[in-house]
Design a protein around this motif. Structure first.
Motif, short mmCIF file in Angstrom:
data_model
loop_
_atom_site.label_atom_id
_atom_site.label_comp_id
_atom_site.label_asym_id
_atom_site.label_seq_id
_atom_site.Cartn_x
_atom_site.Cartn_y
_atom_site.Cartn_z
N SER A 254 0.84 -1.19 0.00
CA SER A 254 0.00 0.00 0.00
C SER A 254 0.88 1.24 0.00
CB SER A 254 -0.94 0.03 1.20
OG SER A 254 -0.21 0.15 2.40
N TYR A 255 0.33 2.34 -0.51
CA TYR A 255 1.05 3.60 -0.60
C TYR A 255 0.14 4.71 -0.09
CZ TYR A 255 3.63 0.72 -3.95
OH TYR A 255 4.33 -0.29 -4.55
N SER A 256 0.69 5.60 0.74
CA SER A 256 -0.08 6.70 1.31
C SER A 256 0.24 8.01 0.61
CB SER A 256 0.22 6.84 2.81
OG SER A 256 -0.21 5.71 3.52
N ASN A 257 -0.78 8.83 0.47
CA ASN A 257 -0.64 10.13 -0.16
C ASN A 257 -0.17 11.15 0.87
OD1 ASN A 257 -0.81 12.36 -1.83
ND2 ASN A 257 -3.04 12.55 -1.62
N LYS B 54 -5.12 6.39 0.40
CA LYS B 54 -4.25 5.22 0.22
C LYS B 54 -4.55 4.49 -1.08
CE LYS B 54 -2.84 3.90 4.88
NZ LYS B 54 -2.80 2.81 5.88
N GLN C 221 -4.03 0.80 -2.47
CA GLN C 221 -3.77 -0.53 -1.92
C GLN C 221 -3.82 -1.58 -3.01
OE1 GLN C 221 -6.72 -0.68 1.31
NE2 GLN C 221 -5.04 -0.41 2.77
N GLN D 219 -8.55 4.55 -1.81
CA GLN D 219 -9.45 4.93 -0.73
C GLN D 219 -9.10 6.33 -0.23
OE1 GLN D 219 -9.17 1.90 2.27
NE2 GLN D 219 -10.53 0.50 1.18
N VAL E 94 -9.12 9.50 2.57
CA VAL E 94 -8.62 9.52 3.94
C VAL E 94 -9.64 9.01 4.95
CG1 VAL E 94 -9.29 11.94 4.26
CG2 VAL E 94 -7.43 10.97 5.64
#
Length: 867
Positions: A427-430, A506, A508, A518, A520
């Motif tokens: 997963s990667y978060s903004n 995110k 995912q 998705q 926040v």
């Protein structure tokens, strides 16, 4: 009989000539070239009648002795790539020869035509290039040199008055040894880079300090792939040595009889050559080095096994620059510019050269050390015998070949790859980080990078919580590449243009194979809907295609199938797909315009309102694929069969104004071309002048006053007339009347199905009776002024001024009926009242100002009188 006897003298003459040719080979001076010279003397590298020719070399002889020749050797196709060298040769049909270079002085620094070899009176032999640059020297000035000679063993020597050797080529071997030559400890053979590249390569052969033969690949540390079982003889000086004889080379290597020279090949093999046609006859390592034990047996990254060479997953076979015919390259080149994109993949059941440098650690720390070190391309972890958690960690800066071994191999081998390919789950978060990129309008958090494409979170610079998961083409604006450095970005695809996400969102990639976005707050914004479809990996290709693939490397989902407003080079559009413009240059949501291939194979550009308002239709249809769908591929020169492109185009975009433009990166900036420029007039775009605007020769105006001189439409921005017009009084559609605008048409009449034949009054009344109708367009049928074509629109677009006395086009705009239209008499009376009131008010103001001024003057005079 008489005739037969006359043949004998001819026969004996031919025999004599053949014998003479054999004698000439033993004496170089018979070719016009000596074997010994005395100083001072010099030679120039040029082609002349005395030059010799082999298959790939032009040779200008200087000294000749036996079957050895010393002189300038130039590549046939590269006259400015020449060596001063010694060759062993055979005459084919003089001056055509076959030859093999066995020694040279300037293999790493070739000379050009015009270079000079000089033997000075002081005894130094030097090689100077055509610009007088010193390339090589024997450094024998003042050493009483009497002469220079080439021996019949192929040894080039400087000797003194006592015929003692001062300097000899045998002390400076390159990649070969000739019969009778010795290799001593402290010397080494170094292979050429390749069969066509003379410069020093990777492999070397020497005698180590203990007297053993050692063959190795030399990089950061020697990687030994051969070591003899026995040591060599030691001379009186204490040096170990090995001499090439007819039957052996030192102790441990046995060439076949007839050997003339041995050579360390560019692939690491040690070859012997015979004295007939100098063809390879034997590999001296054949029974001592397994084929897969050579460091580059299968090139960089190749895996060597009994079945041959193969490439690891995520690698492809390419043509090798070395002499080996097989080598592998990452599908996604490893770049130190993007170290956060690096990952390690494990190669199971392989052995690998270790080198000598290592440190003690655990497996994960060993892997992390390689990821943190940009120069590390591969890493080997060798656990201790008494502990599997700690062991020796070998970081390798160069990837050699791997050797397939039994499954019980105890060491772990990992190779670094650029993670344009990832495996689930991840997963990667903004979030903003040190690796974020900044452009003039965007902050980008990269996730994947491949070539000039980057995939990640794109956020508006001034609206940090307005972000897309998108793909862009990028170009850095400087060669100084930093992660937060200003970069030029052009977005070519996005997943959520109609539903931007905020910081903290995110992306995912689940174990089940679905890729989701998705927000926040956990709201699902977008998904590939690929759960349960055997997805094996996710990658961004060098064409800018984001795709999910299965174990057979078959595509499960790809961004190329889900167009937004752009096509990139190599991408196709098929019937059933369409480009959809943005709503504006600053708004990412879907706009009015679309571009597609219709069911008949024609390109169609239209404004999608209550009806499809077509403003471009291609003159020809596109090709039909195997599935029966029409398609058009974006190539270097065209889009399909109808739209031609200039060279260097990177992507095509349908703009928010309906124009289809191509973009190419030229001289550090984007150059754009309007592909509709010669096919769609400036006034033919449905919103050329915005809503209710009238286009005339590229200029925009609002509808004129009615017969009562009432203003019904005002420009939205007087300084930007192309933004359109707005009703001066809000329109209540069901309580309205029609404003006629003559000599005006709209694009809906002939480019949509929303028209019918009727008379003008019926056309107007139909619009008035329909609350959703904003305008009616009518034009005569030409031959009959009482009837014509009638069209309606529920969304006001732009109109086009068109003077046509034959069809007499008109548009009837629905305007508010609540505006009062005073009679001319009442208007004159109102004007008189307004004028009288204005004059009376003005006179009153002037009277008050005069009285106040007079009072001020009186008070001033009184103050002065006190002084």
């Amino acid at each position: 009989m008489v005739a037969g006897r006359r043949r004998y003298p001819v026969y004996f003459l031919a025999t004599f000539l053949a014998l003479l040719k054999t004698l000439l080979l033993a004496n170089g001076e018979a070719f016009g070239h000596p074997s010994i010279v005395k100083p001072p003397v010099s030679w120039t590298n040029n082609h002349s009648d005395s030059s010799w020719q082999s298959e790939d070399l032009t040779l200008k002889p200087i000294l000749v002795n036996g079957d050895f020749v010393c002189g300038f050797h130039c590549k046939v196709e590269e006259n400015n790539a020449c060596l001063f060298a010694i060759s062993i040769f055979n005459v084919i049909s003089f001056p055509d020869i076959s030859s093999q270079i066995v020694w040279s002085v300037n293999r790493n620094n070739p000379i050009e035509l015009g270079a000079q070899l000089q033997l000075s009176q002081q005894g130094d032999s030097t090689l100077q290039n055509v610009d007088s640059t010193l390339i090589w020297s024997t450094n024998t000035t003042g050493k009483s040199v009497l002469g220079l000679k080439l021996t019949d063993q192929g040894n080039l020597m400087l000797f003194d008055g006592n015929n003692e050797m001062v300097w000899q080529s045998f002390d400076h071997p390159t990649d070969s040894l000739v019969l009778g030559q010795r290799l001593v400890s402290g010397q080494k053979l170094v292979a050429s880079m390749s069969n066509t590249n003379w410069s020093e390569g990777l492999y070397s052969f020497s005698i180590d300090n203990n007297g053993y033969f050692v063959a190795s690949a030399e990089f950061d540390a020697p990687i030994v792939y051969y070591k003899s079982n026995k040591s060599q003889l030691s001379s009186q000086t204490g040096q170990f040595y090995a001499e090439l004889t007819n039957t052996s080379f030192g102790i441990g290597l046995s060439p076949r009889s007839g050997v003339r020279f041995i050579q360390l090949g560019s692939d690491g093999h040690f070859l012997s050559w015979n004295g007939v046609v100098y063809s390879q006859t034997d590999d001296l390592f054949e029974n001592q080095v397994h084929e897969c034990d050579y460091p580059l047996a299968c090139g960089n990254y190749g895996i060597c096994s009994a079945q041959g060479c193969s490439c690891p997953t995520y690698f492809k076979q390419i043509e090798s620059l070395q002499s080996q015919s097989y080598t592998c390259s990452p599908n996604f080149p490893i770049s130190c510019e993007f170290p956060y994109q690096h990952s390690l993949i494990e190669l199971k059941n392989v052995d690998y050269v270790l080198g000598v440098n290592y440190h003690i650690t655990d497996t994960e720390s060993c892997k992390q050390a390689c990821l943190m070190n940009c120069s590390c391309n591969s890493v080997v972890f060798q656990p201790n015998s008494n502990s599997s958690s700690s062991g020796r960690c070998f970081l390798r800066p160069k990837a050699f070949s791997f050797k397939k071994v039994n499954p019980d191999n105890y060491q772990s081998v990992f190779i670094k790859v650029q993670s344009s390919i990832v495996k689930p789950p991840v997963s990667y978060s903004n979030i903003i980080s040190e690796s974020s990129w900044v452009s003039e309008e965007l902050i980008l958090e990269p996730i994947f990078v491949n070539g000039n494409f980057v995939c990640g979170f794109h956020c508006k610079l001034k609206e940090d919580n307005t972000c897309l998961f998108a793909i862009s083409i990028f170009h850095f604006k400087s060669s100084n590449l930093n992660f937060n450095y200003s970069v030029d970005l052009k977005m070519v695809w996005s997943a959520n243009r109609n539903d931007p996400v905020g910081r903290g969102a995110k992306l995912q990639y689940s174990q089940q194979g679905d890729l989701t976005l998705q927000d926040v707050n956990g709201t699902l914004v977008w998904s590939t809907k690929t759960t349960g479809k055997s997805v094996s990996g996710l990658k961004l290709t060098d064409q800018g295609n984001l795709l999910l693939f299965d174990e057979n490397n078959e595509t499960v989902w790809q961004s190329f199938d889900h167009l937004t407003d752009c096509l990139v080079l190599g991408q196709s559009i098929v019937s059933g797909q369409k480009l959809k413009s943005n709503s504006s240059t600053t708004e990412w949501s879907e706009g009015l315009y679309s571009f597609l291939i219709d069911n008949d194979g024609f390109f169609v550009a239209s404004a999608e309102s209550d009806a499809s308002l077509v403003y471009y239709l291609s003159p020809g249809s596109q090709l039909k694929g195997k599935t029966g769908q029409f398609y058009a591929e974006f190539t270097n020169t065209s889009l399909g069969a109808s739209l031609s492109l200039g060279l260097g185009v990177s992507f095509i975009q349908l703009g928010s104004d309906g124009h289809l433009r191509s973009f190419g990166w030229v001289e550090s900036e984007w150059k754009e071309v309007d592909l509709f420029e010669n096919q769609v007039g400036s006034c033919d775009y449905p919103l050329a002048c915005g809503k209710y605007g009238i286009c005339l020769a590229g200029k925009c105006i609002c509808p004129e006053l009615d017969e009562n001189e009432t203003v019904h439409f005002m420009p939205i921005d007087p300084y930007q007339p192309d933004l359109g017009c707005s009703p001066s009084v809000p329109l209540i559609s069901c309580k309205s009347r029609l404003l006629e605008i003559k000599n005006v048409s709209c694009s809906t009449l002939f480019h949509s199905n929303n028209y019918h034949v009727t008379d003008i009054e019926s056309c107007k009344q139909t619009c008035l009776n329909n609350c959703s109708c904003k305008y009616a367009a009518f034009r005569n049928s030409g031959f009959n002024t009482s009837s014509g074509w009638c069209s309606f629109g529920s969304e006001a677009l732009s109109f086009k001024r068109e003077v046509d006395t034959y069809y007499n086009p008109s548009v009837f705009l629905k305007v508010s009926s609540s505006i009062e239209h005073p009679s001319p008499r009442k208007r004159r009376r109102n004007v008189g009242l307004i004028l009288g009131s204005t004059l009376g008010a003005t006179f009153s103001v002037l009277l008050i100002c005069t009285l106040l001024l007079q009072k001020f003057e009186n008070e001033t005079d009184h103050l002065y009188s006190q002084y």
